[in-house]
Scaffold this motif. Structure first.
Motif, PDB file in Angstrom:
ATOM      1  N   THR A 288      -7.999 -45.315   9.178  1.00 50.95           N
ATOM      2  CA  THR A 288      -7.481 -44.025   8.743  1.00 50.95           C
ATOM      3  C   THR A 288      -6.088 -43.774   9.319  1.00 50.95           C
ATOM      4  OG1 THR A 288      -9.763 -43.224   8.908  1.00 50.95           O
ATOM      5  CG2 THR A 288      -8.042 -41.574   8.534  1.00 50.95           C
ATOM      6  N   TRP A 289      -5.184 -43.339   8.490  1.00 49.04           N
ATOM      7  CA  TRP A 289      -3.844 -42.979   8.943  1.00 49.04           C
ATOM      8  C   TRP A 289      -3.843 -41.550   9.487  1.00 49.04           C
ATOM      9  CZ3 TRP A 289       0.626 -45.980   8.903  1.00 49.04           C
ATOM     10  CH2 TRP A 289       0.514 -47.226   8.282  1.00 49.04           C
ATOM     11  N   PHE A 290      -2.912 -41.292  10.396  1.00 50.82           N
ATOM     12  CA  PHE A 290      -2.715 -39.962  10.963  1.00 50.82           C
ATOM     13  C   PHE A 290      -1.313 -39.484  10.611  1.00 50.82           C
ATOM     14  CE2 PHE A 290      -1.547 -37.598  15.091  1.00 50.82           C
ATOM     15  CZ  PHE A 290      -1.904 -36.366  14.559  1.00 50.82           C
ATOM     16  N   VAL A 291      -1.226 -38.288  10.003  1.00 46.11           N
ATOM     17  CA  VAL A 291       0.059 -37.677   9.650  1.00 46.11           C
ATOM     18  C   VAL A 291       0.200 -36.402  10.484  1.00 46.11           C
ATOM     19  CG1 VAL A 291       1.486 -36.797   7.780  1.00 46.11           C
ATOM     20  CG2 VAL A 291      -0.174 -38.614   7.313  1.00 46.11           C
ATOM     21  N   PRO A 292       1.003 -36.427  11.544  1.00 48.84           N
ATOM     22  CA  PRO A 292       0.954 -35.355  12.551  1.00 48.84           C
ATOM     23  C   PRO A 292       1.630 -34.045  12.197  1.00 48.84           C
ATOM     24  CG  PRO A 292       2.484 -37.078  13.236  1.00 48.84           C
ATOM     25  CD  PRO A 292       1.790 -37.595  12.005  1.00 48.84           C
ATOM     26  N   THR A 293       2.615 -34.008  11.308  1.00 46.92           N
ATOM     27  CA  THR A 293       3.286 -32.777  10.847  1.00 46.92           C
ATOM     28  C   THR A 293       3.757 -31.884  11.994  1.00 46.92           C
ATOM     29  OG1 THR A 293       1.223 -31.487  10.611  1.00 46.92           O
ATOM     30  CG2 THR A 293       1.922 -32.803   8.716  1.00 46.92           C
ATOM     31  N   MET A 294       4.583 -32.441  12.861  1.00 40.52           N
ATOM     32  CA  MET A 294       5.057 -31.697  14.023  1.00 40.52           C
ATOM     33  C   MET A 294       6.061 -30.606  13.655  1.00 40.52           C
ATOM     34  SD  MET A 294       3.397 -33.149  16.447  1.00 40.52           S
ATOM     35  CE  MET A 294       4.260 -32.678  17.941  1.00 40.52           C
ATOM     36  N   LEU A 295       6.856 -30.845  12.634  1.00 39.99           N
ATOM     37  CA  LEU A 295       7.917 -29.896  12.302  1.00 39.99           C
ATOM     38  C   LEU A 295       7.364 -28.549  11.874  1.00 39.99           C
ATOM     39  CD1 LEU A 295      10.910 -29.289  11.973  1.00 39.99           C
ATOM     40  CD2 LEU A 295      10.823 -30.318   9.694  1.00 39.99           C
ATOM     41  N   VAL A 296       6.367 -28.558  11.017  1.00 36.52           N
ATOM     42  CA  VAL A 296       5.811 -27.277  10.588  1.00 36.52           C
ATOM     43  C   VAL A 296       5.198 -26.553  11.777  1.00 36.52           C
ATOM     44  CG1 VAL A 296       3.485 -28.083   9.969  1.00 36.52           C
ATOM     45  CG2 VAL A 296       4.474 -26.122   8.788  1.00 36.52           C
ATOM     46  N   GLY A 297       4.590 -27.306  12.686  1.00 39.64           N
ATOM     47  CA  GLY A 297       4.026 -26.672  13.865  1.00 39.64           C
ATOM     48  C   GLY A 297       5.079 -25.964  14.696  1.00 39.64           C
TER      49      GLY A 297
END
Length: 437
Positions: A288-297
């Protein structure tokens, strides 16, 4: 030092909107990060014919009759890829509940043309749109593909599939008598309705499926820690999508939803905030890949502290709880060896075109600049499922190529200032300026 981004003779042959290249093209790259190896190469020639790369050769070579693009003073990379974008969504000032019932799909369609252009000019030649109005984003994808408007290549999920009352239910927090017929299109409360939703999205032109097994931050009233889709609903979506050749991305903040979705076979976990060591083991075991989306956070956290009135009720409180955990989670997932793909969750908290700000946040969380770049090139292409065409600079791939003035391995924020953008052999930006049709 100023980069001679584009020899003037090349402009005439490569302007936006030209149906095909009149001649062969060669890019002379002073430094090349090719998406194949993490180690950069120096003094390299990239050979291009029409929309494809035909070869990458050491030294500066110029085939007879080829137009030359001189990027000897810069760093050349594959076009960047954002695997978690909302390219049709933008931030609107004022109360978000009012916006929810006054902004129409027609408004969104017009606005998305500008968002697509800004994203491309920032160096993102491909995006995976996960959760837009299906008709709007499919139409945008077609318009970009046909050359009617400039924008990145788009892989779209269309509307996200989730449970009644969960993250993605547009009626949350509103007067129960308010309704739009399309609000219910992708709400599922059984395996049967889940299968039908997947098949309908496939028929409508979606490339992948997004599900909402956990609560979210930007929605009203649901808890990010709770698993809100039942296991049999999640499995029905995954099995149906995979049978149709579609991948599945799972919005999941809470550990239970992360673990269940990964174990049941989703292709990627988006956000993944409250994952732990057991979650990482499950994700690695299932690929499974992980897409962390730090910018929106980072952007939502900032908004929650400074202007909570610009967010939905309950969102500010949830953001202050969830976002600080995201940095620790990316650090731990990276250390555990989970596969990571670049994704920003751009939908208006940050502006379209600011996507590259994600890189600095990934590095701050512990990733090396080289691995962060790989996450936005070869890794992202693998997650999307089209590495044979995008994500690297090698023979046979699309001529999706960008360049920056500095060295992003030394300063990853250099990627926030892309000066040259080519997509499919057509130049859209040169010397830091858009090339107009």
């Amino acid at each position: 030092m100023r980069i001679d981004w584009l020899a003037s003779v090349a402009v005439a042959a490569l302007v936006v909107g030209s149906p095909a290249l009149a001649k062969d093209v060669v890019i002379h790259a002073g430094r090349l990060i090719d998406g194949v190896s993490k180690a950069p190469r120096t003094e390299v020639s990239i050979l291009i014919k029409d929309d494809r790369i035909t070869g990458v050769q050491p030294g500066y070579v110029t085939p007879p009759g080829a137009e030359v693009i001189d990027l000897k003073s810069g760093t050349v990379l594959p076009g960047l890829i954002d695997t978690h974008d909302h390219i049709t969504a933008g931030f609107h000032k004022g109360d978000p509940i009012r916006n929810a019932v006054t902004i129409t799909p027609y408004d969104v369609t017009i606005e998305s043309v500008g968002y697509a252009r800004a994203t491309l000019l920032a160096g993102f030649t491909s995006v995976r749109d996960v959760g837009g109005e299906t008709g709007v984003v499919v139409a945008l994808k077609k318009a970009v593909s046909s050359g009617a408007i400039p924008g990145p290549r788009i892989w779209s999920s269309g509307g996200a599939i989730g449970p009644t009352g969960g993250h993605g239910d547009a009626a949350n927090g509103l007067d129960p008598d308010l309704d739009h017929p399309h609000w219910k299109d992708n709400l599922v409360d059984s395996p049967e309705s889940a299968r039908r939703a997947v098949r309908t999205l496939h028929r409508q032109g979606a490339d992948l499926i997004k599900i909402m097994p956990s609560g979210g931050v930007m929605s009203i009233g649901d808890d990010p820690n709770h698993q809100l889709m039942a296991d049999d609903e999640i499995k029905a979506v995954i099995d149906t999508a995979h049978a149709l050749g579609m991948k599945v991305a799972a919005h999941a903040h809470g550990k239970l939803a992360i673990d269940k979705a990964a174990a049941l076979g989703v292709d990627s976990i988006e956000h993944g905030s409250f994952a732990d060591a057991e979650s990482y083991r499950i994700m690695k075991a299932h690929g499974t890949w992980f897409v962390p989306t730090m910018l929106v956070g980072a952007k939502v956290y900032e908004r929650a502290r400074s202007h909570p009135e610009q967010l939905n009720p309950s969102t500010a409180e949830k953001a202050l709880m969830v976002v600080p955990v995201m940095v620790r989670n990316l650090h731990d997932a990276y250390a555990a060896g989970v596969k990571i793909a670049f994704g920003t969750d751009t939908f208006g908290m940050s502006a379209h075109g600011e996507n590259a700000q994600e890189f600095a946040l990934m590095v701050k969380a512990g990733m090396s600049p080289a691995d962060a770049i790989t996450a936005a090139t070869a890794g992202a292409a693998e997650l999307i499922g089209d590495a044979r065409n995008i994500g690297s600079i090698q023979a046979g791939r699309y001529a999706d190529i960008i360049a920056v003035a500095g060295d992003p391995l030394a300063d990853v924020t250099t990627l926030e200032k892309v000066g040259f953008v080519m997509k499919g052999g057509t130049v859209y930006k040169a010397d830091g300026k858009a090339v107009a049709p």
